[in-house]
Scaffold this active site. Sequence first.
Site, PDB file in Angstrom:
ATOM      1  N   LYS A  25      35.934 -19.285  47.201  1.00  0.00           N
ATOM      2  CA  LYS A  25      36.170 -18.259  46.166  1.00  0.00           C
ATOM      3  C   LYS A  25      35.085 -18.351  45.084  1.00  0.00           C
ATOM      4  N   LYS A  72      53.449 -20.976  50.759  1.00  0.00           N
ATOM      5  CA  LYS A  72      53.180 -21.385  49.377  1.00  0.00           C
ATOM      6  C   LYS A  72      54.450 -22.010  48.802  1.00  0.00           C
ATOM      7  N   LEU A  73      54.281 -22.819  47.760  1.00  0.00           N
ATOM      8  CA  LEU A  73      55.380 -23.667  47.275  1.00  0.00           C
ATOM      9  C   LEU A  73      56.722 -22.943  47.105  1.00  0.00           C
ATOM     10  N   THR A  86      40.360 -16.576  41.491  1.00  0.00           N
ATOM     11  CA  THR A  86      41.394 -17.566  41.197  1.00  0.00           C
ATOM     12  C   THR A  86      40.935 -18.549  40.126  1.00  0.00           C
ATOM     13  N   ASP A  87      41.911 -19.150  39.448  1.00  0.00           N
ATOM     14  CA  ASP A  87      41.567 -20.189  38.469  1.00  0.00           C
ATOM     15  C   ASP A  87      41.086 -21.472  39.152  1.00  0.00           C
ATOM     16  N   GLU A  88      41.305 -21.581  40.475  1.00  0.00           N
ATOM     17  CA  GLU A  88      40.934 -22.829  41.162  1.00  0.00           C
ATOM     18  C   GLU A  88      39.434 -23.055  41.190  1.00  0.00           C
ATOM     19  N   ALA A  93      41.271  -9.099  49.726  1.00  0.00           N
ATOM     20  CA  ALA A  93      41.365  -9.719  51.055  1.00  0.00           C
ATOM     21  C   ALA A  93      40.739 -11.103  51.016  1.00  0.00           C
ATOM     22  N   ASN A 113      50.462 -17.200  41.431  1.00  0.00           N
ATOM     23  CA  ASN A 113      51.420 -16.082  41.444  1.00  0.00           C
ATOM     24  C   ASN A 113      52.674 -16.472  42.205  1.00  0.00           C
ATOM     25  N   GLY A 142      42.353 -34.158  47.941  1.00  0.00           N
ATOM     26  CA  GLY A 142      41.626 -33.448  46.876  1.00  0.00           C
ATOM     27  C   GLY A 142      42.537 -32.626  45.977  1.00  0.00           C
ATOM     28  N   ARG A 145      50.977 -26.520  37.535  1.00  0.00           N
ATOM     29  CA  ARG A 145      50.421 -25.189  37.805  1.00  0.00           C
ATOM     30  C   ARG A 145      50.947 -24.233  36.725  1.00  0.00           C
ATOM     31  N   TYR A 196      38.924 -23.886  50.003  1.00  0.00           N
ATOM     32  CA  TYR A 196      39.355 -22.564  49.517  1.00  0.00           C
ATOM     33  C   TYR A 196      38.671 -22.231  48.200  1.00  0.00           C
ATOM     34  N   SER A 197      38.784 -23.139  47.219  1.00  0.00           N
ATOM     35  CA  SER A 197      38.239 -22.801  45.899  1.00  0.00           C
ATOM     36  C   SER A 197      36.711 -22.732  45.938  1.00  0.00           C
ATOM     37  N   ASN A 230      55.196 -29.632  39.212  1.00  0.00           N
ATOM     38  CA  ASN A 230      55.851 -29.225  40.463  1.00  0.00           C
ATOM     39  C   ASN A 230      57.286 -29.732  40.552  1.00  0.00           C
TER      40      ASN A 230
HETATM   41  P1  NAD Z   1      47.585 -13.334  51.007  1.00  0.00           P
HETATM   42  O1  NAD Z   1      47.127 -14.460  51.881  1.00  0.00           O
HETATM   43  O2  NAD Z   1      49.038 -13.104  50.807  1.00  0.00           O
HETATM   44  O3  NAD Z   1      46.980 -11.954  51.534  1.00  0.00           O
HETATM   45  C1  NAD Z   1      45.665 -11.838  51.970  1.00  0.00           C
HETATM   46  C2  NAD Z   1      45.541 -10.502  52.700  1.00  0.00           C
HETATM   47  O4  NAD Z   1      44.180 -10.372  53.135  1.00  0.00           O
HETATM   48  C3  NAD Z   1      46.412 -10.399  53.944  1.00  0.00           C
HETATM   49  O5  NAD Z   1      47.047  -9.148  53.993  1.00  0.00           O
HETATM   50  C4  NAD Z   1      45.426 -10.556  55.101  1.00  0.00           C
HETATM   51  O6  NAD Z   1      45.816  -9.851  56.276  1.00  0.00           O
HETATM   52  C5  NAD Z   1      44.161  -9.962  54.484  1.00  0.00           C
HETATM   53  N1  NAD Z   1      42.954 -10.491  55.111  1.00  0.00           N
HETATM   54  C6  NAD Z   1      42.645 -11.802  55.339  1.00  0.00           C
HETATM   55  N2  NAD Z   1      41.455 -11.897  55.953  1.00  0.00           N
HETATM   56  C7  NAD Z   1      40.990 -10.621  56.089  1.00  0.00           C
HETATM   57  C8  NAD Z   1      39.810 -10.069  56.632  1.00  0.00           C
HETATM   58  N3  NAD Z   1      38.869 -10.844  57.182  1.00  0.00           N
HETATM   59  N4  NAD Z   1      39.642  -8.731  56.597  1.00  0.00           N
HETATM   60  C9  NAD Z   1      40.593  -7.923  56.049  1.00  0.00           C
HETATM   61  N5  NAD Z   1      41.750  -8.403  55.538  1.00  0.00           N
HETATM   62  C10 NAD Z   1      41.944  -9.729  55.557  1.00  0.00           C
HETATM   63  O7  NAD Z   1      46.832 -13.566  49.628  1.00  0.00           O
HETATM   64  P2  NAD Z   1      47.347 -13.337  48.136  1.00  0.00           P
HETATM   65  O8  NAD Z   1      48.072 -14.533  47.698  1.00  0.00           O
HETATM   66  O9  NAD Z   1      47.955 -12.012  48.031  1.00  0.00           O
HETATM   67  O10 NAD Z   1      45.935 -13.337  47.378  1.00  0.00           O
HETATM   68  C11 NAD Z   1      45.189 -12.146  47.259  1.00  0.00           C
HETATM   69  C12 NAD Z   1      43.912 -12.455  46.493  1.00  0.00           C
HETATM   70  O11 NAD Z   1      44.233 -12.976  45.216  1.00  0.00           O
HETATM   71  C13 NAD Z   1      43.013 -13.486  47.166  1.00  0.00           C
HETATM   72  O12 NAD Z   1      41.687 -13.092  46.980  1.00  0.00           O
HETATM   73  C14 NAD Z   1      43.319 -14.764  46.420  1.00  0.00           C
HETATM   74  O13 NAD Z   1      42.203 -15.629  46.425  1.00  0.00           O
HETATM   75  C15 NAD Z   1      43.606 -14.232  45.038  1.00  0.00           C
HETATM   76  N6  NAD Z   1      44.515 -15.033  44.212  1.00  0.00           N
HETATM   77  C16 NAD Z   1      45.742 -15.417  44.696  1.00  0.00           C
HETATM   78  C17 NAD Z   1      46.610 -16.122  43.869  1.00  0.00           C
HETATM   79  C18 NAD Z   1      47.976 -16.553  44.337  1.00  0.00           C
HETATM   80  O14 NAD Z   1      48.634 -17.298  43.631  1.00  0.00           O
HETATM   81  N7  NAD Z   1      48.452 -16.100  45.487  1.00  0.00           N
HETATM   82  C19 NAD Z   1      46.215 -16.434  42.564  1.00  0.00           C
HETATM   83  C20 NAD Z   1      44.952 -16.042  42.113  1.00  0.00           C
HETATM   84  C21 NAD Z   1      44.123 -15.319  42.945  1.00  0.00           C
HETATM   85  O1  DAU Z   2      45.902 -21.205  41.143  1.00  0.00           O
HETATM   86  C1  DAU Z   2      45.791 -20.050  41.922  1.00  0.00           C
HETATM   87  C2  DAU Z   2      46.000 -20.415  43.376  1.00  0.00           C
HETATM   88  O2  DAU Z   2      47.374 -20.716  43.519  1.00  0.00           O
HETATM   89  C3  DAU Z   2      45.589 -19.299  44.330  1.00  0.00           C
HETATM   90  O3  DAU Z   2      44.221 -19.070  44.227  1.00  0.00           O
HETATM   91  C4  DAU Z   2      45.941 -19.678  45.780  1.00  0.00           C
HETATM   92  O4  DAU Z   2      45.658 -18.592  46.637  1.00  0.00           O
HETATM   93  C5  DAU Z   2      47.414 -20.002  45.833  1.00  0.00           C
HETATM   94  O5  DAU Z   2      47.737 -20.447  47.142  1.00  0.00           O
HETATM   95  C6  DAU Z   2      47.792 -21.073  44.814  1.00  0.00           C
HETATM   96  O6  DAU Z   2      47.225 -22.357  45.181  1.00  0.00           O
HETATM   97  P1  DAU Z   2      48.070 -23.714  45.055  1.00  0.00           P
HETATM   98  O7  DAU Z   2      47.483 -24.704  45.975  1.00  0.00           O
HETATM   99  O8  DAU Z   2      48.248 -24.120  43.642  1.00  0.00           O
HETATM  100  O9  DAU Z   2      49.507 -23.161  45.586  1.00  0.00           O
HETATM  101  P2  DAU Z   2      50.587 -23.811  46.566  1.00  0.00           P
HETATM  102  O10 DAU Z   2      51.784 -22.948  46.501  1.00  0.00           O
HETATM  103  O11 DAU Z   2      50.021 -24.122  47.902  1.00  0.00           O
HETATM  104  O12 DAU Z   2      50.929 -25.185  45.856  1.00  0.00           O
HETATM  105  C7  DAU Z   2      51.433 -25.237  44.528  1.00  0.00           C
HETATM  106  C8  DAU Z   2      51.625 -26.705  44.163  1.00  0.00           C
HETATM  107  O13 DAU Z   2      52.705 -27.222  44.955  1.00  0.00           O
HETATM  108  C9  DAU Z   2      50.426 -27.573  44.449  1.00  0.00           C
HETATM  109  O14 DAU Z   2      50.338 -28.590  43.474  1.00  0.00           O
HETATM  110  C10 DAU Z   2      50.749 -28.204  45.809  1.00  0.00           C
HETATM  111  C11 DAU Z   2      52.260 -28.330  45.764  1.00  0.00           C
HETATM  112  N1  DAU Z   2      52.939 -28.215  47.075  1.00  0.00           N
HETATM  113  C12 DAU Z   2      52.663 -27.130  47.851  1.00  0.00           C
HETATM  114  C13 DAU Z   2      53.255 -26.993  49.095  1.00  0.00           C
HETATM  115  C14 DAU Z   2      52.938 -25.802  49.975  1.00  0.00           C
HETATM  116  C15 DAU Z   2      53.857 -29.188  47.471  1.00  0.00           C
HETATM  117  O15 DAU Z   2      54.131 -30.150  46.736  1.00  0.00           O
HETATM  118  N2  DAU Z   2      54.449 -29.041  48.690  1.00  0.00           N
HETATM  119  C16 DAU Z   2      54.179 -27.995  49.531  1.00  0.00           C
HETATM  120  O16 DAU Z   2      54.742 -27.943  50.657  1.00  0.00           O
END
Ligand code: NAD
Ligand code: DAU
Length: 351
Positions: A163, A198-199, A134-136, A86, A189, A292, A223, A159-160, A258
Amino acid sequence: MSIKKKILITGGAGFIGSHVVRLFVKKYPNYHIFNLDALTYAGNLENLKDIEDAPNYAFIKGDITDDVFIQNIFETHKFDSVIHLAAESHVDRSISDPLAFVKTNVIGTMILLNAFRSCWQGDFQEKLFYHISTDEVYGTLGETGLFTETTSYDPNSPYSASKASSDHFVRAYGETYNLPYVITNCSNNYGQNQFPEKLIPLFINNIINHKPLPVYGDGNYTRDWLYVKDHAIAIDLVFHKGKLGETYNIGGFNEWKNIDLVKLLCRQMDQKLNREIGSSEKLITFVKDRPGHDLRYAIDASKIKDELGWTPSVTFEEGLELTINWYLNNEPWLNSITNGAYKSYYQKQYG
Ligand code: NAD
Ligand code: DAU
């Protein structure tokens, strides 16, 4: 059937969480899986429709920042293990509302750690707190190099930073209270059920609707992309075989700039939608950069590969095709979450 483990998965209604919940519910009928989720804008129980009636599954609606509620559910269910996903997860939202990220990602994690600790009172035999990160947290790379498990933390976005802070608290509870933990830090992911902020899902949705594709800055940001089901498999492996107190980096061995990724996506979407090749690319619009903005992320995943034998199972082209097919076959899912609040988010973010 006797229940071997009671596992609390937080954030199980979200993108990655729903894949993890499904994998555990289906693969381990003798584990009881409790999915705790506040159902924020990113949580969606439709993601778990297929397993909602499974006998080893229960959904608990609740907020990890609600201290009393969290203490109560630990006292009631005595979870042996926590897989903590979460979080507030979108970098752009962290720039407009950083405090929400501190509340959920830092305070929420602390509240879970405290509840886990007070539930087991130091008797941590066969217990595990698994923190998904996350790797961030490592900040940004230049043109070369990879993040390893020993790379210094250097987060650049709210965010990072949130985390990174939660990772530090998990580790500190391990050192101070002997709390048994593992942490994984994963790269970007993609896949089924990702919220279209997300992108990749945002651009898929925009291509379907002939809307501009807002590429931040010059698009030369890199990425490392991993198919979500491969992340879930890695989580299963670390949960069962990871060494306590260790960190594992998880990545796709799959770096994309990207702009190159967007062009590949455009070509695949043109084919799927029977549109003239090149028509989606015309939607690319370079917009104001993210403040940033980290230049490059890339994971050295050799530790999890060498120690636990994990590697991604699909190529990026295969994973992307599976993802596109899913979004095209699940337009009602997409449509139901892209009205209302999503429209105002989109307007605020992209004008
Ligand atoms: P997401 O935003 O899709 O899902 C987050 C979930 O957490 C949602 O279901 C939301 O309802 C729940 N949530 C948010 N705040 C809450 C709270 N206060 N109490 C209970 N539930 C709550 O996120 P995701 O992309 O599935 O990421 C999941 C985890 O993996 C996160 O910890 C994120 O940092 C990490 N992560 C994500 C990515 C990525 O690329 N998406 C990569 C690496 C790590
Ligand atoms: O690296 C892991 C992280 O990847 C996770 O921890 C985060 O939860 C997840 O959101 C993701 O972060 P990013 O910022 O890398 O993902 P995003 O999809 O937001 O953006 C990917 C790249 O695309 C980034 O360089 C920003 C760019 N971007 C994103 C959006 C939403 C655009 O150029 N245009 C856009 O509209």
